[in-house]
Design a protein around this motif. Structure first.
Motif, PDB file in Angstrom:
ATOM      1  N   TYR A 253       4.290 -55.382 -21.826  1.00  0.00           N
ATOM      2  CA  TYR A 253       3.217 -55.974 -22.629  1.00  0.00           C
ATOM      3  C   TYR A 253       1.875 -55.829 -21.921  1.00  0.00           C
ATOM      4  O   TYR A 253       0.850 -55.589 -22.562  1.00  0.00           O
TER       5      TYR A 253
ATOM      6  N   GLU B  96       2.868 -48.344 -28.162  1.00  0.00           N
ATOM      7  CA  GLU B  96       2.353 -48.830 -29.448  1.00  0.00           C
ATOM      8  C   GLU B  96       0.903 -48.415 -29.739  1.00  0.00           C
ATOM      9  O   GLU B  96       0.614 -47.961 -30.839  1.00  0.00           O
TER      10      GLU B  96
ATOM     11  N   THR C  20       8.808 -47.947 -26.479  1.00  0.00           N
ATOM     12  CA  THR C  20       8.114 -47.990 -27.775  1.00  0.00           C
ATOM     13  C   THR C  20       6.999 -49.035 -27.737  1.00  0.00           C
ATOM     14  O   THR C  20       5.904 -48.796 -28.236  1.00  0.00           O
ATOM     15  N   LYS C  21       7.283 -50.195 -27.123  1.00  0.00           N
ATOM     16  CA  LYS C  21       6.290 -51.264 -27.012  1.00  0.00           C
ATOM     17  C   LYS C  21       5.078 -50.782 -26.216  1.00  0.00           C
ATOM     18  O   LYS C  21       3.936 -51.014 -26.592  1.00  0.00           O
TER      19      LYS C  21
ATOM     20  N   ARG D  60       0.814 -52.093 -22.315  1.00  0.00           N
ATOM     21  CA  ARG D  60       0.282 -51.744 -23.642  1.00  0.00           C
ATOM     22  C   ARG D  60      -1.124 -52.301 -23.811  1.00  0.00           C
ATOM     23  O   ARG D  60      -1.997 -51.660 -24.402  1.00  0.00           O
TER      24      ARG D  60
END
Length: 142
Positions: free
Chosen positions: A78, A49, A45-46, A81
């Motif tokens: 991270y 995003e 999901t991260k 994304r």
């Protein structure tokens, strides 16, 4: 003329993700396998995003291939994304138009600044006289 593509990167701690965004039909791959196959739901999901934020239609005509190295699982997601978000903004600026790019950028920045701007914090090296970078062993005076 060759295919329309841009290459961007995302960073978090020691993880580095490189995204190749090119004209296509909406494929998203992470290290060669579809991004939807990422095991941990929360991290998936991260990583997705930017897609959830901007809507699938913005990603319908681009293929994104991401390679990621270094760091741990969370840092890698991270970095991924950030690479995806920066890639779409760069692609839009280069091949679509400036107004759409500004719109995308504003939406992303309003949600979370780290989608476009890297976090400069790094681990500080350990020093002598203590367990970590700043903590020291206790004094006893005996």
């Amino acid at each position: 003329m060759s295919t329309q593509s841009v290459q961007t990167f995302g960073r978090k701690k020691t993880a580095v993700a490189v995204a190749h965004v090119k004209q296509g039909k909406g494929l998203m791959r992470l290290n060669g396998s579809p991004i939807e196959l990422e095991k941990t739901e929360l991290l998936r999901t991260k990583a997705l995003e930017p897609v959830l934020l901007l809507g699938k239609e913005k990603f319908a005509n681009v293929d994104i291939r991401v390679r990621v190295k270094g760091g741990g699982h969370v840092s890698q997601m991270y970095a991924v994304r950030q690479a995806i978000a920066k890639g779409l903004v760069a692609y839009t600026q280069k091949y679509v138009d400036e107004a759409t790019k500004k719109e995308l950028k504003d939406t992303l920045l309003q949600f979370d600044r780290t989608l476009l701007v890297a976090d400069p914090r790094r681990m500080e090296p350990k020093k002598a006289g203590g367990r970590g970078a700043r903590s020291r062993f206790q004094k006893s005076y005996r």
